[in-house]
Design a protein around this motif. Structure first.
Motif, PDB file in Angstrom:
ATOM      1  N   SER A   1       9.414  17.972 -46.207  1.00 42.28           N
ATOM      2  CA  SER A   1       8.262  18.843 -46.407  1.00 42.28           C
ATOM      3  C   SER A   1       8.329  19.553 -47.744  1.00 42.28           C
ATOM      4  O   SER A   1       7.313  19.691 -48.442  1.00 42.28           O
ATOM      5  CB  SER A   1       8.175  19.866 -45.265  1.00 42.28           C
TER       6      SER A   1
ATOM      7  N   SER B   1      -6.829  18.404 -41.626  1.00 35.06           N
ATOM      8  CA  SER B   1      -6.454  18.150 -40.231  1.00 35.06           C
ATOM      9  C   SER B   1      -7.659  17.645 -39.443  1.00 35.06           C
ATOM     10  O   SER B   1      -7.543  16.739 -38.615  1.00 35.06           O
ATOM     11  CB  SER B   1      -5.897  19.428 -39.602  1.00 35.06           C
TER      12      SER B   1
ATOM     13  N   GLU C   1      -6.185  27.440 -47.295  1.00 29.80           N
ATOM     14  CA  GLU C   1      -6.193  27.422 -45.834  1.00 29.80           C
ATOM     15  C   GLU C   1      -7.358  26.578 -45.318  1.00 29.80           C
ATOM     16  O   GLU C   1      -7.209  25.803 -44.362  1.00 29.80           O
ATOM     17  CB  GLU C   1      -6.297  28.854 -45.300  1.00 29.80           C
TER      18      GLU C   1
ATOM     19  N   LYS D   1      -1.235  22.529 -48.593  1.00 29.58           N
ATOM     20  CA  LYS D   1      -1.735  23.906 -48.589  1.00 29.58           C
ATOM     21  C   LYS D   1      -0.992  24.785 -49.598  1.00 29.58           C
ATOM     22  O   LYS D   1      -1.512  25.781 -50.071  1.00 29.58           O
ATOM     23  CB  LYS D   1      -1.625  24.492 -47.182  1.00 29.58           C
TER      24      LYS D   1
ATOM     25  N   SER E   1       5.897  28.294 -49.264  1.00 28.59           N
ATOM     26  CA  SER E   1       5.913  27.382 -48.123  1.00 28.59           C
ATOM     27  C   SER E   1       7.005  27.733 -47.121  1.00 28.59           C
ATOM     28  O   SER E   1       6.834  27.544 -45.916  1.00 28.59           O
ATOM     29  CB  SER E   1       6.092  25.937 -48.596  1.00 28.59           C
TER      30      SER E   1
ATOM     31  N   ALA F   1      -6.625  22.836 -45.821  1.00 27.30           N
ATOM     32  CA  ALA F   1      -5.671  22.314 -44.841  1.00 27.30           C
ATOM     33  C   ALA F   1      -6.347  22.088 -43.487  1.00 27.30           C
ATOM     34  O   ALA F   1      -6.095  21.075 -42.821  1.00 27.30           O
ATOM     35  CB  ALA F   1      -4.488  23.274 -44.696  1.00 27.30           C
TER      36      ALA F   1
ATOM     37  N   ASN G   1      -0.448  16.313 -40.013  1.00 19.00           N
ATOM     38  CA  ASN G   1      -0.210  17.723 -40.289  1.00 19.00           C
ATOM     39  C   ASN G   1       0.854  17.938 -41.353  1.00 19.00           C
ATOM     40  O   ASN G   1       0.789  18.904 -42.113  1.00 19.00           O
ATOM     41  CB  ASN G   1       0.195  18.447 -38.996  1.00 19.00           C
TER      42      ASN G   1
ATOM     43  N   GLU H   1      -0.303  20.378 -44.220  1.00 18.43           N
ATOM     44  CA  GLU H   1       0.395  21.651 -44.383  1.00 18.43           C
ATOM     45  C   GLU H   1       1.092  21.727 -45.744  1.00 18.43           C
ATOM     46  O   GLU H   1       1.086  22.772 -46.391  1.00 18.43           O
ATOM     47  CB  GLU H   1       1.425  21.828 -43.263  1.00 18.43           C
TER      48      GLU H   1
END
Length: 633
Positions: A217, A188, A181, A201, A209, A184, A194, A198
Motif C-alpha cells: 500500500s 470504489s 475523499e 486518495k 496515509s 476515492a 479498495n 485508498e
C-alpha cells in the motif's frame, strides 16, 4: 453535512468529457473494423467516461471481482454499448448550466491523462500492481475535482477564485470533504479495488496515509504521488524545482528508481501523451521543454480565452468569405472559420457556438445536407443558422429554409444590415440564458431531492454497523441471481454464516465489544471474497454469502478458507483479545428446487447442523442429505 457517498449517483452521469473523445469514438463506432484496443485507447483518455464504463462493467455480473482495465470492461459490455455510452454522455447537456467558470477543464483532462500514462509506465518498472489497473486508477484519481465543478459549479468557482493555499482544506471547510475523499469514493463506486482507491486518495500527501513503509500500500501511494508530481511539473501546476532547476523526484527512492530511470519514464510517457492529446484536442507541450533546466517553464498552450458576445462559426465550403470575416468582429462576434463538415463538428463541440454562417458551394445538395446534419444534433437544434446566398432564387431559398436555416444574407452585405439580420440570434441567446438559469435552479432542487432519496435508498439496503449489504439487499440480489440461473442455467450457491457463541461476548464484555466483533468479522469476510462471491449481514450475528461458482469443490475450499481466517482473528478491545469462530452451512441449487426459498432453507438447515455438531465447522446440504465438512482437529 453532505458526504462523498451521497454525491455519487448525482455526479457520475453528469461529468463532462473532452469533445475530441466524442468525435473520435463517433468515427470508430461506425467502422466495423474497429478493435477493442482502438476503442480502449480513446476511452482511456477520459476519466469520466472510464469511470462510467468500469461501473457499468462491474455491475453487469453478480458479485464478481472488480474489472479494472478498460479493455476488459469493453469486452464485458460490448463495443456497441461503449459507443452509445460515449456519444450520449459527450453530447448531452454541455450548456452553461453545468459550467464552472474558474475550473480549467482542459488542464484537468491533460493532467489526468498524463498522470495515468506515467503511473502505467511506473507500474511496468516496479511491478507494484498491474500497469493497466494503475492507469485506470491514476486517470480517475482526481475525478473528485470534476465532480465538484459539475455538482457545485457556482460555489466551486468562487472557492477556486479565492486561490486557497490548501485546496483540499478549503473544500473540507466548504463542503465537509475534499476532492481526494470524493475521488476515492467514486473509484470504489466504479468498482476499482479498495487497495488502489485508498492508495490514490493520498497521492497529494503520501505521509498522511499512515501505511507501513515498504508495504504494498505504501509503494502504491508513492507511485501515485510520483505520477502526480511529475504531471504537475510538466503542466506547471505547483511546480517545485531546486536552485539549479533540476527535476526533483519526490519519493522515487521508495520505488527503487534512479533519477535517470524516472526521466526515461517521463520522456516516454510524454511522447505517448503528445500523440494522444493531438487526437483529443488537448493542449500539449513540446518534448524539448521537459522540466529539467532552469530555463524550462513547462507551460501548456493556453486555451482560447472566451470573450463576451456571440460565438460564431463560419463554414465556407468553397473558400473563406473575407468580407464577412472582417465585419463580424466589429459587431462583437468572435468568429472561427472552418472548411468542411468534420472540422465544423469538432469546433462546434468545443466552442458551443450560437451562430453559424454557411457559405456558398457549387453543389446545392451539399449545403442542404450540412444544414440537416447540424439540426440533427442536440447543440444544433438551438443554433441560429445563416446561409450566405448571392444567386438568390425562389427554389434555392425554399430549399435552404426547408433544410433548417433561419435567414440568408448576401456575401457583400453591409455592416448595418448584417447587424439587423442577426438581432434574432441575440434574442435567442438571451432566451436561452434565461432558460438555462431557470433550468439550473430546477436542477439544484432536483439534485437536493435526488441526494436525499439516494441516501435513503442506500440506508435501506446497507447495514449501518458493518457497511455490508443488509437482508433486504440480499433477498433482492438472490431473486436476480435466481432469475439469471433460470434463463442461462447458471449455478447458484448460498453459504449461511453464524458467529459462534456471540451472545457470550455481549454478556461478558458488553454490546460495544459485540459491535466491534461484528465489524471485524465483516471486514475479514469481505476481504476474502472470490471473483463470484458477495457477502451480506442478514441479521444479528448471521451473514450470507451468495456465489455463482460452478465448482462445488471450489466453494467448499472457499468456505474452509473463511472458517480458518475468522478462527485466526484476534480482535483487540480495550486491552483484551477477542477470538471467535464461525459455523457455515452450504447449499447449491439443484434441479428439484422450484424457488430460492428452498435454497435458503437448505443452507439454514446445514448451518443448524454445523452449530449442533460442535460449531466452528462446515455442513453441506446435497440431495436431501447433510454432510459434515471442515471439522477442526
Amino acid at each position: 453535512m453532505s458526504t462523498p457517498r451521497t454525491l455519487l449517483n448525482n455526479a457520475a452521469d453528469r461529468l463532462p468529457s473532452p469533445s475530441g473523445v466524442a468525435l473520435a469514438i463517433m468515427e470508430l463506432w461506425q467502422d466495423d473494423r474497429t478493435t477493442v484496443e482502438q476503442l480502449a485507447h480513446l476511452v482511456q483518455a477520459d476519466p469520466a467516461l472510464s469511470g462510467r464504463l468500469l461501473k457499468l462493467a462491474n455491475s453487469a455480473s453478480l458479485g464478481s471481482r472488480p474489472v479494472t482495465s478498460i479493455n476488459a470492461a469493453i469486452i464485458k459490455v460490448g463495443l456497441k454499448t461503449v459507443g452509445e455510452l460515449a456519444v450520449a454522455f459527450s453530447l448531452i447537456d454541455k450548456g452553461h448550466s453545468n459550467h464552472c467558470e474558474a475550473f480549467d477543464y482542459l488542464e484537468f483532462w491533460s493532467h489526468s491523462l498524463l498522470m495515468g500514462l506515467l503511473c502505467r509506465a511506473l507500474g511496468r518498472r516496479t511491478n507494484v500492481a498491474p500497469p493497466e489497473d494503475l492507469f485506470s486508477c491514476a486517470l480517475m484519481s482526481r475525478i473528485g475535482l470534476l465532480a465538484f465543478a459539475t455538482i457545485y459549479p457556482s460555489e466551486y468557482s468562487e472557492l477556486l477564485k479565492a486561490h486557497p493555499a490548501n485546496l483540499a482544506a478549503a473544500e473540507r471547510e466548504r463542503f465537509g470533504f475534499d476532492h481526494n475523499e470524493l475521488s476515492a469514493e467514486m473509484l470504489s463506486d466504479f468498482g476499482l479495488p479498495n487497495v488502489l482507491a485508498e492508495a490514490s486518495k493520498f497521492h497529494e500527501q503520501p505521509n498522511a496515509s499512515g501505511y507501513t513503509e515498504g508495504s504494498r500500500s505504501a509503494k502504491l501511494v508513492h507511485l501515485f504521488h510520483l505520477g502526480y508530481r511529475l504531471s504537475d511539473l510538466c503542466l506547471s501546476i505547483n511546480s517545485e524545482r531546486d536552485d539549479e532547476g533540476d527535476l526533483r523526484l519526490p519519493r522515487a527512492h521508495q520505488l527503487n528508481l534512479s533519477s535517470d530511470q524516472v526521466i526515461e519514464i517521463l520522456k516516454q510517457s510524454l511522447t505517448d501523451w503528445q500523440e494522444w492529446s493531438k487526437t483529443l484536442d488537448l493542449p500539449v507541450i513540446p518534448l524539448a521543454q521537459l522540466p529539467e533546466t532552469e530555463d524550462d517553464t513547462g507551460t501548456v498552450a493556453a486555451s482560447p480565452e472566451s470573450k463576451p458576445g456571440l460565438q460564431a462559426l463560419l463554414v465556407s465550403t468553397e473558400g473563406a468569405t473575407q468580407h464577412l470575416k472582417s465585419l463580424l468582429p466589429k459587431l462583437g462576434i468572435q468568429a472561427r472559420s472552418c472548411q468542411d463538415e468534420k472540422e465544423m463538428l469538432r469546433l462546434a463541440l468545443q466552442l458551443q457556438p450560437k451562430l453559424i454562417f454557411i457559405g456558398e458551394c457549387r453543389q446545392q445538395d451539399r449545403r442542404i445536407k450540412l444544414c440537416e446534419l447540424i439540426r440533427s444534433t442536440n447543440w444544433g437544434k438551438l443554433v441560429y443558422l445563416v446561409a450566405i446566398i448571392d444567386d438568390a432564387n425562389s427554389d434555392k431559398i425554399t430549399a435552404a429554409f426547408h433544410s433548417g436555416i433561419d435567414t440568408f444574407i448576401p456575401s457583400t452585405i453591409r455592416e448595418e444590415e448584417l447587424d439587423a439580420r442577426i438581432q434574432p440570434a441575440h434574442r435567442l441567446v438571451a432566451l436561452q440564458t434565461h432558460w438555462e438559469t431557470d433550468r439550473a435552479e430546477l436542477r439544484r432542487i432536483a439534485n437536493a431531492l435526488a441526494l436525499s432519496q439516494r441516501k435513503t435508498e442506500l440506508l435501506s439496503l446497507t447495514d449501518q454497523l458493518t457497511e455490508l449489504p443488509n437482508r433486504r439487499s440480499a433477498i433482492a440480489d438472490i431473486e436476480r441471481a435466481w432469475a439469471m440461473s433460470d434463463r442461462a442455467g447458471l449455478p447458484l450457491s448460498i453459504i449461511m454464516i453464524d458467529i459462534d457463541h456471540f451472545k457470550r461476548i455481549n454478556d461478558s464484555l458488553g454490546h460495544a465489544a459485540g459491535d466491534k466483533t461484528l465489524v471485524e468479522v465483516a471486514k475479514a469476510l469481505r476481504s476474502d471474497l472470490r471473483q463470484d462471491d458477495r457477502v451480506y449481514r442478514i441479521g444479528g450475528e448471521e451473514f450470507l454469502l451468495l456465489s455463482s461458482t460452478s465448482d462445488i469443490k471450489q466453494l467448499i475450499i472457499a468456505a474452509e478458507r473463511l472458517r480458518r481466517r475468522i478462527a485466526a482473528l484476534q480482535i483487540d478491545y480495550e486491552g483484551q483479545t477477542i477470538q471467535v469462530s464461525i459455523s457455515l452451512g452450504l447449499a447449491r441449487r439443484e434441479a428439484s428446487h422450484q424457488h430460492y426459498d428452498a435454497l435458503l432453507s437448505l443452507a439454514d438447515t446445514a448451518l443448524y447442523e454445523a452449530k449442533s455438531g460442535g460449531r466452528n465447522r462446515i455442513c453441506y446440504s446435497h440431495q436431501q442429505q447433510i454432510r459434515h465438512l471442515g471439522i477442526p482437529p
